[in-house]
Design a protein around this motif. Structure first.
Motif, mmCIF file in Angstrom:
data_model
loop_
_atom_site.group_PDB
_atom_site.id
_atom_site.type_symbol
_atom_site.label_atom_id
_atom_site.label_comp_id
_atom_site.label_asym_id
_atom_site.label_seq_id
_atom_site.Cartn_x
_atom_site.Cartn_y
_atom_site.Cartn_z
ATOM 1 N N GLY A 1 0.809 -1.202 0.000
ATOM 2 C CA GLY A 1 0.000 0.000 0.000
ATOM 3 C C GLY A 1 0.844 1.255 0.000
ATOM 4 N N GLN A 2 0.158 2.382 0.110
ATOM 5 C CA GLN A 2 0.832 3.672 0.122
ATOM 6 C C GLN A 2 0.152 4.583 1.131
ATOM 7 N N THR A 3 0.727 5.734 1.347
ATOM 8 C CA THR A 3 0.172 6.683 2.304
ATOM 9 C C THR A 3 -1.274 6.998 1.941
ATOM 10 N N GLY A 4 -2.150 6.945 2.920
ATOM 11 C CA GLY A 4 -3.571 7.217 2.696
ATOM 12 C C GLY A 4 -4.419 5.976 2.502
ATOM 13 N N ASP A 5 -3.791 4.830 2.213
ATOM 14 C CA ASP A 5 -4.531 3.579 2.064
ATOM 15 C C ASP A 5 -5.051 3.129 3.430
ATOM 16 N N ILE A 6 -6.158 2.399 3.393
ATOM 17 C CA ILE A 6 -6.751 1.861 4.614
ATOM 18 C C ILE A 6 -6.577 0.346 4.596
ATOM 19 N N PRO A 7 -5.934 -0.232 5.608
ATOM 20 C CA PRO A 7 -5.779 -1.688 5.645
ATOM 21 C C PRO A 7 -7.142 -2.384 5.628
ATOM 22 N N ALA A 8 -7.231 -3.469 4.851
ATOM 23 C CA ALA A 8 -8.468 -4.251 4.756
ATOM 24 C C ALA A 8 -8.130 -5.744 4.700
ATOM 25 N N PRO A 9 -7.350 -6.260 5.675
ATOM 26 C CA PRO A 9 -6.961 -7.670 5.634
ATOM 27 C C PRO A 9 -8.154 -8.592 5.823
ATOM 28 N N ALA A 10 -8.160 -9.674 5.067
ATOM 29 C CA ALA A 10 -9.216 -10.692 5.167
ATOM 30 C C ALA A 10 -8.780 -11.886 4.325
ATOM 31 N N PHE B 1 -7.573 -0.690 0.909
ATOM 32 C CA PHE B 1 -8.550 0.086 0.146
ATOM 33 C C PHE B 1 -7.959 1.478 -0.007
ATOM 34 N N ARG B 2 -7.926 1.982 -1.243
ATOM 35 C CA ARG B 2 -7.373 3.306 -1.536
ATOM 36 C C ARG B 2 -8.523 4.274 -1.789
ATOM 37 N N PRO B 3 -8.903 5.059 -0.775
ATOM 38 C CA PRO B 3 -10.059 5.954 -0.915
ATOM 39 C C PRO B 3 -9.916 6.971 -2.054
ATOM 40 N N SER B 4 -8.700 7.370 -2.368
ATOM 41 C CA SER B 4 -8.511 8.400 -3.396
ATOM 42 C C SER B 4 -9.010 7.965 -4.767
ATOM 43 N N ASP B 5 -8.970 6.653 -5.052
ATOM 44 C CA ASP B 5 -9.454 6.180 -6.358
ATOM 45 C C ASP B 5 -10.452 5.027 -6.246
ATOM 46 N N GLY B 6 -10.861 4.661 -5.023
ATOM 47 C CA GLY B 6 -11.808 3.562 -4.843
ATOM 48 C C GLY B 6 -11.217 2.208 -5.161
ATOM 49 N N ALA C 1 -11.727 -1.783 -8.745
ATOM 50 C CA ALA C 1 -12.277 -0.511 -8.282
ATOM 51 C C ALA C 1 -13.667 -0.767 -7.716
ATOM 52 N N PHE C 2 -13.860 -0.408 -6.449
ATOM 53 C CA PHE C 2 -15.162 -0.569 -5.818
ATOM 54 C C PHE C 2 -15.209 0.336 -4.598
ATOM 55 N N GLY C 3 -15.857 1.458 -4.748
ATOM 56 C CA GLY C 3 -15.968 2.411 -3.657
ATOM 57 C C GLY C 3 -15.601 3.811 -4.096
ATOM 58 N N LEU C 4 -15.849 4.752 -3.194
ATOM 59 C CA LEU C 4 -15.582 6.165 -3.442
ATOM 60 C C LEU C 4 -14.776 6.748 -2.303
ATOM 61 N N ASN C 5 -14.200 7.909 -2.548
ATOM 62 C CA ASN C 5 -13.497 8.610 -1.493
ATOM 63 C C ASN C 5 -14.480 8.900 -0.360
ATOM 64 N N GLY C 6 -14.104 8.580 0.850
ATOM 65 C CA GLY C 6 -14.986 8.735 2.006
ATOM 66 C C GLY C 6 -15.603 7.425 2.469
ATOM 67 N N ASP C 7 -15.596 6.396 1.596
ATOM 68 C CA ASP C 7 -16.104 5.079 1.992
ATOM 69 C C ASP C 7 -15.139 4.429 2.985
ATOM 70 N N ARG C 8 -15.674 3.497 3.752
ATOM 71 C CA ARG C 8 -14.864 2.736 4.702
ATOM 72 C C ARG C 8 -14.906 1.264 4.326
ATOM 73 N N PRO C 9 -13.753 0.607 4.233
ATOM 74 C CA PRO C 9 -13.752 -0.809 3.881
ATOM 75 C C PRO C 9 -14.338 -1.662 5.000
ATOM 76 N N VAL C 10 -15.195 -2.618 4.623
ATOM 77 C CA VAL C 10 -15.827 -3.528 5.594
ATOM 78 C C VAL C 10 -15.862 -4.950 5.022
ATOM 79 N N ALA C 11 -14.724 -5.399 4.514
ATOM 80 C CA ALA C 11 -14.651 -6.731 3.912
ATOM 81 C C ALA C 11 -14.953 -7.815 4.936
ATOM 82 N N ALA C 12 -15.750 -8.796 4.511
ATOM 83 C CA ALA C 12 -16.086 -9.973 5.316
ATOM 84 C C ALA C 12 -16.785 -10.966 4.389
ATOM 85 N N ASP C 13 -17.030 -12.166 4.855
ATOM 86 C CA ASP C 13 -17.707 -13.190 4.054
ATOM 87 C C ASP C 13 -19.221 -13.014 4.197
ATOM 88 N N TYR C 14 -19.798 -12.164 3.370
ATOM 89 C CA TYR C 14 -21.228 -11.860 3.478
ATOM 90 C C TYR C 14 -22.124 -12.899 2.802
#
Length: 116
Positions: A14-23, A36-41, A57-70
């Protein structure tokens, strides 16, 4: 620690600004490196089963990653919670794209696995 060797592993992902989403995105029982990279989804996943990099690509800037086995297939699904409208957007590995309105902009989304 008593009588054992401790293995320490460092892995830059990842890079600065990325949000960890381990699963476990590949269903092998091991947690995969993912951000998850909010700057580009963008989602950037390093699968432990075959060491392949998966991007989507899945999401927008401001979204929060919530990966799980849904969908209950043993693999984590890419998902985001959008605080601006309280909708959970899911990219399920078996059921495609879906969304559920559940929450308020001030809520903290807590992902969880499917429980039959």
């Amino acid at each position: 620690m008593t009588g054992g060797i401790r293995l320490v592993r460092n892995f830059h992902w990842g890079q600065t600004g990325d949000i960890p989403a381990p699963a476990d995105y590949d269903g092998d029982g091991k947690t995969d490196f993912a951000v998850f990279r909010p700057s580009d989804g963008g989602w950037y996943i390093f699968r432990s089963s075959d060491f392949q990099v998966i991007t989507t690509a899945f999401g927008l800037n401001g979204d929060r990653p919530v990966a799980a086995d849904y969908d209950g297939d043993g693999k984590a699904d890419i998902a985001v919670f959008r605080p601006s409208n309280g909708i959970w957007y899911l990219l399920q590995s078996t059921a495609g794209i879906g969304g559920v309105q559940w929450g308020l902009p001030t809520d903290v989304a807590i992902p969880n696995a499917f429980q039959p």
